[in-house]
Scaffold this active site. Structure first.
Site, short mmCIF file in Angstrom:
data_model
loop_
_atom_site.label_atom_id
_atom_site.label_comp_id
_atom_site.label_asym_id
_atom_site.label_seq_id
_atom_site.Cartn_x
_atom_site.Cartn_y
_atom_site.Cartn_z
N ASP C 308 0.73 -1.28 0.07
CA ASP C 308 -0.17 0.07 0.21
C ASP C 308 0.73 1.20 -0.08
O ASP C 308 1.79 1.12 0.57
CB ASP C 308 -1.02 -0.05 1.40
CG ASP C 308 -2.10 -0.91 0.97
OD1 ASP C 308 -2.59 -0.91 0.01
OD2 ASP C 308 -2.67 -1.52 2.06
N PHE C 376 -8.22 16.53 18.46
CA PHE C 376 -8.94 15.92 17.77
C PHE C 376 -9.54 14.74 18.45
O PHE C 376 -8.91 14.30 19.21
CB PHE C 376 -7.70 15.44 16.62
CG PHE C 376 -8.36 14.41 15.69
CD1 PHE C 376 -8.87 15.07 14.41
CD2 PHE C 376 -8.65 13.21 15.65
CE1 PHE C 376 -9.27 14.29 13.36
CE2 PHE C 376 -8.95 12.22 14.73
CZ PHE C 376 -9.58 12.96 13.64
N THR C 377 -10.90 14.57 17.99
CA THR C 377 -11.40 13.25 18.59
C THR C 377 -12.08 12.55 17.45
O THR C 377 -12.32 13.06 16.36
CB THR C 377 -12.67 13.85 19.30
OG1 THR C 377 -13.74 14.41 18.71
CG2 THR C 377 -12.18 14.67 20.70
N GLN C 379 -15.06 11.63 17.47
CA GLN C 379 -16.42 11.82 16.78
C GLN C 379 -16.45 13.20 16.06
O GLN C 379 -17.11 13.22 14.93
CB GLN C 379 -17.32 12.31 18.18
CG GLN C 379 -17.98 10.96 18.80
CD GLN C 379 -16.82 10.56 20.01
OE1 GLN C 379 -15.65 10.93 20.39
NE2 GLN C 379 -17.37 9.58 20.89
N ARG C 381 -13.92 14.79 14.45
CA ARG C 381 -12.95 14.51 13.47
C ARG C 381 -12.31 16.07 13.04
O ARG C 381 -12.13 16.25 11.88
CB ARG C 381 -13.12 13.84 12.39
CG ARG C 381 -13.61 12.16 12.60
CD ARG C 381 -14.18 11.37 11.44
NE ARG C 381 -13.46 11.41 10.25
CZ ARG C 381 -14.30 11.39 9.11
NH1 ARG C 381 -15.23 11.45 8.96
NH2 ARG C 381 -13.32 11.35 8.01
N MET C 382 -12.17 16.86 13.82
CA MET C 382 -11.61 18.26 13.71
C MET C 382 -10.72 18.41 14.88
O MET C 382 -10.78 17.86 15.85
CB MET C 382 -12.75 19.37 13.81
CG MET C 382 -13.55 19.31 12.56
SD MET C 382 -14.93 20.71 12.71
CE MET C 382 -15.59 20.11 14.27
N LYS C 394 -9.63 23.15 12.06
CA LYS C 394 -9.35 22.30 10.87
C LYS C 394 -9.68 20.91 10.86
O LYS C 394 -9.76 20.47 11.73
CB LYS C 394 -7.84 22.66 10.52
CG LYS C 394 -6.98 21.93 11.46
CD LYS C 394 -5.53 22.13 11.02
CE LYS C 394 -4.65 21.16 11.37
NZ LYS C 394 -4.31 20.99 12.86
N ASP C 521 -5.23 -4.11 5.91
CA ASP C 521 -5.85 -4.14 7.06
C ASP C 521 -7.58 -4.09 7.30
O ASP C 521 -8.03 -4.49 8.07
CB ASP C 521 -5.48 -2.92 8.03
CG ASP C 521 -5.37 -1.31 7.04
OD1 ASP C 521 -6.12 -1.62 6.25
OD2 ASP C 521 -4.80 -0.71 7.54
N ASP C 525 -9.78 -5.87 2.70
CA ASP C 525 -9.01 -6.49 2.33
C ASP C 525 -8.81 -7.93 2.37
O ASP C 525 -7.88 -8.74 1.89
CB ASP C 525 -7.54 -5.90 2.98
CG ASP C 525 -7.06 -4.73 2.37
OD1 ASP C 525 -7.13 -4.53 1.24
OD2 ASP C 525 -6.66 -3.83 3.39
#
Lengths: 193, 559, 685
Positions: C308, C376-377, C379, C381-382, C394, C521, C525
């Site tokens: 990958d 960043f968390t 939930q 994703r910021m 961001k 992963d 896959d």
């Protein structure tokens, strides 16, 4: 299995006809036309009688002849129907004894020669039918032959030199003298009285 | 050793090298079906036999056809010999051959061994010589070549079920390869003095007045196939030492080249058919190295003369026209291949010169080897070499893109086991049975050499002998025949199985991780494996035979 | 990142040695010995020699002193081989113990249904596949399984050594959890997927302990070769008395037994299983768990490696390369916002943003006092920062867009359309867009670019030299993929890869006879992992992937495939090298024993005694002692594996042939001579 038998058996018969009969007969026919003398064994005739083959040695014991190599063929020496060698091991007592015996006999027959006896005269050949001896072996016997035939040694030496066959293509095999051919010429030129 | 001797060896080698790509290319055309000259004759033959030439066989079918044909051939030859007294073409009036001798001879000729416990001129009728023995010269040679070709196909094909049609391979080998060369070659031999007639005997009154009976017959036609097919069974008892069989140096060279030509050519055919001629040359190089070592050792040993006879030139059992060089060259060539024809008596070779022919045979006759059998024999060693080498480079071993796995290793080991079983087992039996001991002529270590040589010769289908051994007894006729069968079919069957399993495999494209099998390193490895496997198996007996004899002889000890 | 590896054992750990000593006697059990044909043969011969020796001793034979010693050394040969295997197993057990420590001894809270609030407490060992357990912050996860509901951070340092907790959530590619790890935050419900003793950790433990070790294909083939050699030498030795009788030599059977055992390949026969176990062991040291020996061996055969792109060929973390401001935004403002929001971001991406902003606009770090960093968390994703005067966020474009929509309470307008265009532009060039917003208003995009890992080019060159082609697999468009492929020096690439395309590619190569390795992963896959000849699943991946692959990398480091390939190769090479050594040894043994056996009949054979050994008895004894001792001497080599440097096959072969072939010829001459001198000095024969 039975299914296998037919092709196997038929093929065996057909190949026997082709390889076993057609092939040798064809070669025999062609050879007889192209090389009749060789095809029939390179036989030498004298006065209409076969006296031997140019390729097969024969026994010579007379003092007026060049002698060939000892022969170990089964029944009698130079038995051209039963070729074969002594098969003695180099470590065999029998070989050493035979060589010593021949050495003594040859020396007795050639009192005039002091050098070592050429090896080919002391040993038996592989076929027992070796038609050749080495040039050295021929030279070694010149004096005896010349004396027996009451001719000058030089003439015999010249004859031997003329009869030395060289290596094929100059490299293959060894120089040699055909004993039967040499003796034939001897008989022609200086017949024994 | 002299310049002429070395030169003869070089001329022989050059002739073989020059012929290899020519014959190799031609055979490739024959076996992939491109050669069509005799197609009409083939069609007739196949129709008569009920063979469908387009139907290929898997390895079992191929092996079965081969075995059935050999069984029939053995029975026929046995019958012919037993009944020759009642059959035509018997100018010398020979009687029937005794059962054990007939059995031995039938096995001997059908296994391409051509060991002769009989004297040709004194036992066999012209019919048996031509229709019996000569046919087997063709059949056994063609069978060996067919098996080799089947194995080549195994390597060349991918994911295939079949490896060819045995009957077609056999027929095409005979028609396209053996017969044409033999017809031309035989005529050349006659021109050079080899007889070719249907006479019984010629009678001569010699110069000194005694009677000499000179055996005659169709010698030239048999000489050609006997050498070309690495058969080796002589028309005469003295074999190619007989002046009729081998009258001069040129004929001797023709014989030598004929013995090696097809075997060497097949390495090239192999290379062509697997699509990489370098593979063939690598194998031929390995063979060439082993040959060179052998011929130099034998020639060097023989040229020194017999120390017990004051270093006298060892002409015992040799012909003057061949001398030391051409005789030892022939001895090495005839045992490196499975020919077994001789132009000098091997029994009388000096110990180390006699050791070389023995070693040649004991290594499995893979130095060019018998027609076909040499190639498949060395390919078995190749598999073992590649297996060990493959492990050492850290990959599952592969040869020509085919993975060598448990099944192939097993089959290769079976093939390798066959010969030691025949040589050591049956030979050992001869050493402890009264019947076996009775046949031994020589005393001391040379006696052991005679038996070792006989079983090495039989189990490797060579046919030459230390002639002192009296082989024409019930014991030796039987034991040697069994050794011949083990040595022939004990290898052919695993080899055909390998061919089948190779053909079925996929081909992996080669990469930098695969170890190249066309280079010098591979050649060295292959030579090493052959020497180590053969050497380790026979070291004790070689030490007890020729090596002791040599050491004793050097010290002047005789037996 | 700290890598946790099982503590390295010294080659001869005292405890392991002691245990191995005991085990090597237990292994004399014929039922165990029969697994190894060469050693089984040796043991049979030892029994025979012992019986004959006892008979000779009781009848007071002249040779009995030597015979006793020979019989003893025959037994030592077997015991030394057992010892080699036992050491390898002992070391494996030590590794296994270290693996086992990670297994939970704790209790589990089993629930009857996903929504159930009541749980019963059971021992972790009693859990069956399909059981549901609930784990809350502080709990140990009782067994391998899949997260059914919830999301949590999990500390997996116990098995991976990675100290930072990872996120495990239901449904996605990060749903698999491993027994022995610990939940740090939140609550998850797990469906247990392995019965006790069947978890992959258990399988690996069994493999390294040697208990359930099955012979690999090459090992079977090699064993056949060794059996074949043994049979040949059996024929040689069994027929020797018959041939010897010609010279009137009677060879004592015990001497024949000694000859036989020295000739058969006892060295490789004795070390074969130790080599195999040690190979597994080496893999564990790399924190890779193999499910079978076959897979390890196949790794050495790999022709094609699918890798990958992200995290393997390029740094998983990307580097900020430019600030793309929206039309009505000043680039400086965007950069400043990005700078401020990333000050507390310790990820490589965050640091690279700070660095880029500094270089472009010479921004200075303000006082941090009034800054509240939003981490960043999973939930949101910021990440971002709340300043007194502004709120900066961001993150991935969709989450920022959602954030913007939520703040402004309106549907996305024209600005959003421009933003999407920017985002797409970045994505198309192979980069990752990171959207920055201030006070609910998007400012622009940070272009995060793929950085090819330093040194990766050389690794691929190495692989190429080993004959392995590398194929980069990426979801990128062909243009980007080609650019990165060229930069990284891979042989080929698969762009816009989907799981189906990947599977197809593997099949294509396999059709051509090639062996393919890959790592993966995600759940998607799994088919490709199963299809590949060597499939390495990342431990962070899904349980489905871990089941489909035949190896699991606990450290989830895809570049490790290269090491795995090397270990596979080393395994085969060790076997090949020791086989060569073993066979080459025979030459010297012949030169020791043959003259000794026949000296009485043929004094001339003394010429073959090139080593000048003291007496026939000492010669035979020296050969059999050398044969036994060499097994012990080579145990370290068997355990460590022969030296391996990636190189073309021909180079490797030449090197190994010289060391083990030529060495195998020479070493025993020296060894046997030295032993003979000792025997003579001690007066043993």
């Amino acid at each position: 299995m039975v299914k296998e038998l037919r092709p196997a058996l038929t093929l065996l018969v057909l190949l026997t006809l082709i390889a076993g009969l057609a092939y040798p007969f064809a070669v025999t026919g062609l050879a007889g036309i192209a090389f009749p003398w060789q095809a029939n064994g390179s036989l030498i005739e004298k006065d209409g009688h076969v006296i031997g083959s140019a390729l097969i040695g024969q026994t010579f014991t007379g003092r007026g002849y060049f002698w060939g190599r000892p022969s170990a063929t089964a029944v009698a020496p130079y038995d051209a129907a039963n070729s074969g060698g002594s098969n003695l091991a180099p470590s065999a007592k029998a070989l050493a004894e035979a060589v010593a015996e021949r050495d003594a006999a040859l020396r007795a027959a050639h009192p005039e020669e002091s050098g070592p006896v050429p090896a080919d005269l002391l040993t038996t050949s592989a076929s027992g039918l070796d038609p050749h001896i080495t040039p050295a072996a021929a030279m070694w016997q010149i004096k005896r032959v010349a004396m027996a035939r009451h001719i000058p040694m030089d003439q015999v030496r010249t004859l031997v030199m003329d009869h030395v066959e060289g290596r094929e293509l100059g490299v293959l095999g060894e120089p040699r003298v055909n004993v039967l051919r040499l003796n034939l010429v001897l008989d022609e030129r200086w017949p024994m009285r | 050793m002299d310049a002429y001797g070395i030169l003869q060896i070089l001329i022989f080698a050059a002739a073989v090298l020059a012929l290899t790509p020519v014959l190799g290319g031609f055979m490739a055309r024959v076996y992939d079906g491109r050669a069509r000259l005799f197609a009409p004759i083939e069609r007739v033959l196949y129709r008569l036999c009920g063979i469908d030439p387009a139907r290929e066989q898997n390895w079992v079918g191929y092996a079965l056809s081969l075995l059935v044909l050999h069984l029939l051939a053995v029975l026929t030859l046995y019958g012919l010999q037993r009944l020759q007294g009642f059959l035509p073409l018997n100018p010398a009036g020979q009687g029937g051959v005794p059962p054990d001798l007939a059995f031995n001879t039938a096995i001997s000729f059908s296994t391409n061994t051509n060991w002769q416990n009989y004297g040709g001129e004194s036992t066999m009728s012209t019919l048996v010589q031509m229709a019996g023995l000569a046919v087997h010269n063709f059949l056994s040679a063609a069978a060996g070549i067919s098996v080799a070709v089947a194995l080549i196909r195994g390597f060349a094909r991918r994911s295939a079920r079949t490896i060819g049609n045995f009957y077609v391979d056999l027929t095409r080998t005979t028609l396209y390869l053996l017969l044409p060369i033999c017809v031309v070659g035989a005529l050349v031999l006659v021109w050079q003095g080899v007889p070719q007639n249907l006479n019984a005997h010629a009678e001569a009154a010699t110069l000194e007045g005694s009677r000499q009976v000179i055996a005659q017959g169709p010698v030239a036609s048999q000489m050609m196939i006997k050498h070309l097919g690495t058969n080796g069974g002589g028309f005469f008892n003295a074999n190619a030492a007989h002046p009729y069989e081998n009258p001069n140096g040129l004929v001797n060279l023709i014989h030598l080249v004929a013995i090696v030509a097809i075997g060497a050519g097949l390495t090239n055919t192999f290379g062509r058919m697997v699509g990489d001629t370098r593979q063939g040359w690598a194998i031929l190089t390995a063979m060439g190295l082993l040959f060179l070592v052998g011929v130099l050792a034998a020639y060097g040993a023989e040229a020194r003369g017999n120390p017990a006879l004051g270093g006298m030139v060892n002409l015992e059992g040799k012909e003057v026209r061949f001398g030391i060089a051409a005789s030892t060259l022939f001895a090495v060539v005839t045992t490196a291949t499975s020919c077994g024809a001789v132009n000098a008596m091997h029994d009388s070779l000096l110990p180390l010169a006699g050791l070389v022919p023995m070693v040649n045979m004991l290594l499995g006759e893979v130095v060019v080897g018998g027609v076909g059998s040499g190639l498949y024999g060395i390919l078995v060693f190749v598999l073992i070499a590649v297996f060990i080498a493959g492990l050492m480079v850290g990959r599952t071993p592969e040869y020509l893109g085919k993975k060598i796995e448990a099944r192939e290793v097993k089959l290769a080991m079976l093939a390798i086991l066959a010969t030691p079983l025949g040589v050591l087992g049956l030979g050992g039996l001869a050493m402890i049975t009264p019947a076996g001991l009775a046949g031994i002529a020589a005393a001391g270590p040379h006696g052991l050499s005679e038996v070792l040589y006989a079983f090495a010769s039989a189990a490797n289908n060579n046919g030459s002998a230390f002639g002192g051994l009296s082989g024409n007894s019930v014991f030796y006729n039987t034991a040697l025949a069994v050794a011949m069968v083990i040595g022939r079919f004990g290898i052919i069957i695993p080899v055909l199985a390998i061919a089948g399993s190779m053909a079925a495999k996929k081909t992996v494209p080669s990469s930098a991780g695969t170890f190249p099998t066309h280079g010098g390193l591979f050649v060295a490895l292959l030579v090493g494996v052959i020497l180590v496997v053969g050497g380790l198996t026979y070291f004790p007996l070689l030490a007890l035979g020729p090596v002791v004899e040599h050491l004793a002889l050097a010290a002047g000890t005789l037996f | 990142m700290t890598i946790h590896r099982p503590a390295a054992l010294s080659l001869f750990d005292g405890a392991v040695l002691a245990q191995a000593g005991k085990d090597s006697m237990i292994k004399l059990d014929p039922r165990q010995l029969v697994r190894n044909p060469v050693m089984f043969t040796t043991a049979l011969v030892a029994v025979l020699a012992t019986v004959l020796t006892l008979r000779d001793v009781t009848s007071g034979g002249a040779q009995s002193g030597v015979m006793v010693q020979i019989s003893a050394w025959l037994w030592f040969t077997v015991i030394f081989a057992n010892f080699a295997e036992a050491i390898a197993e002992g070391r494996g057990k030590a590794q296994a113990a270290s693996l086992r420590r990670t297994k939970s001894e704790a209790v589990a809270k089993r629930v009857s249904a996903v929504g159930s609030t009541r749980h019963e407490v059971v021992a972790a060992a009693d859990l069956r596949s399909g059981d549901l357990v609930v784990c809350e912050a502080g709990d140990s996860i009782p067994g391998d399984g899949d997260v059914v509901t919830g999301i949590a951070t999990v500390d997996e340092s116990a098995i991976t050594g990675e100290s930072a907790p990872v996120i495990r959530e239901s449904g996605g590619d990060r749903s698999a959890v491993t027994g022995g790890t610990r939940v740090v935050s939140d609550r998850i419900v797990i469906r247990i997927t392995a019965n006790p003793g069947e978890a992959f950790l258990d399988r690996m433990i069994a493999l390294v302990e040697g208990a359930r070790r099955q012979k690999t294909p090459n090992e079977i083939a090699l064993t056949i070769l060794l059996v074949g050699m043994t049979l040949i030498f059996l024929i040689v030795v069994a027929t020797l008395p018959a041939w010897a009788s010609w010279s009137g030599t009677a060879i004592p059977v015990v001497f024949l037994a000694a000859l036989f055992i020295t000739l058969i390949p006892t060295t490789i026969g004795g070390l074969l299983s130790a080599i195999g176990i040690a190979g597994m062991d080496r893999l564990v040291k790399f924190n890779v768990i193999a499910k079978s020996g076959r897979a390890v061996e196949a790794a050495g055969d790999i022709d094609v490696l699918l890798l990958d792109k992200t995290g393997t060929i390029t740094l998983g973390a990307r580097q900020a390369s430019e600030f793309l401001a929206l039309a009505d935004v000043n680039e400086h403002d965007l950069a400043e916002a990005a700078f401020l929001s990333s000050l507390a971001d310790e990820t490589p991406e965050g640091k690279s943003i700070v660095a880029l902003a500094r270089i472009r606009f010479q921004l200075k770090e303000p006082e941090r006092a009034d800054m509240i960093f939003i981490p960043f968390t999973a939930q949101t994703r910021m990440s971002g920062v709340d300043l007194s005067h502004a709120q900066i966020r961001k993150g991935a474009s969709d989450s920022i867009i959602a954030h913007v929509a939520e703040r402004s309470g309106t549907t996305p307008g024209r600005g959003i359309k421009d933003l999407v265009q920017l985002v797409e532009r970045v994505a198309k060039s192979g980069g990752t867009p990171l959207v920055v917003a201030r006070d609910g208003r998007p400012l622009g995009v940070i272009h995060l670019k793929d950085i090819v890992k330093p040194g990766i080019r050389e690794r691929f060159a190495t692989l190429r030299a080993m004959g392995i082609r590398t194929v980069m697999v990426t979801g990128d468009n062909p243009l980007t993929a080609a650019a990165i492929a060229a930069e990284a020096g891979v042989d080929d690439y698969l762009a816009e890869a989907t799981p189906e395309k990947k599977l197809e590619l593997i099949r294509e190569h396999q059709q051509g006879g090639q062996l393919v390795a890959m790592c993966g992963d995600g759940s998607n896959d799994a088919p490709a992992l199963a299809q590949a000849d060597v499939g390495v699943a990342m431990n962070t991946g899904t349980q489905a992937a871990r089941e489909a692959g035949n190896m699991v990398d606990l450290e989830s480091d895809p570049t490790k495939l290269i090491e795995i390939v090397m270990i596979g190769k080393q395994l085969l090479m060790s076997r090949g090298a020791l086989t060569t050594f073993s066979i080459a040894n025979d030459v010297a043994k012949y030169f020791a024993i043959i003259p000794a056996l026949f000296l009485a009949s043929y004094p001339q054979l003394g010429a073959l005694n090139v080593m000048g050994l003291a007496s026939p008895q000492s010669a035979i004894l020296a050969a059999i002692i050398f044969n036994a001792v060499i097994i012990v001497a080579l145990i370290p080599l068997a355990l460590k594996g022969v030296g391996y440097r990636p190189a073309a096959a021909e180079v490797l072969l030449k090197r190994n042939l010289v060391i083990y072939g030529l060495g195998g010829l020479i070493v025993p001459f020296i060894g046997i001579k030295l032993i003979d001198m000792m025997i003579a000095a001690l007066g043993l024969a």
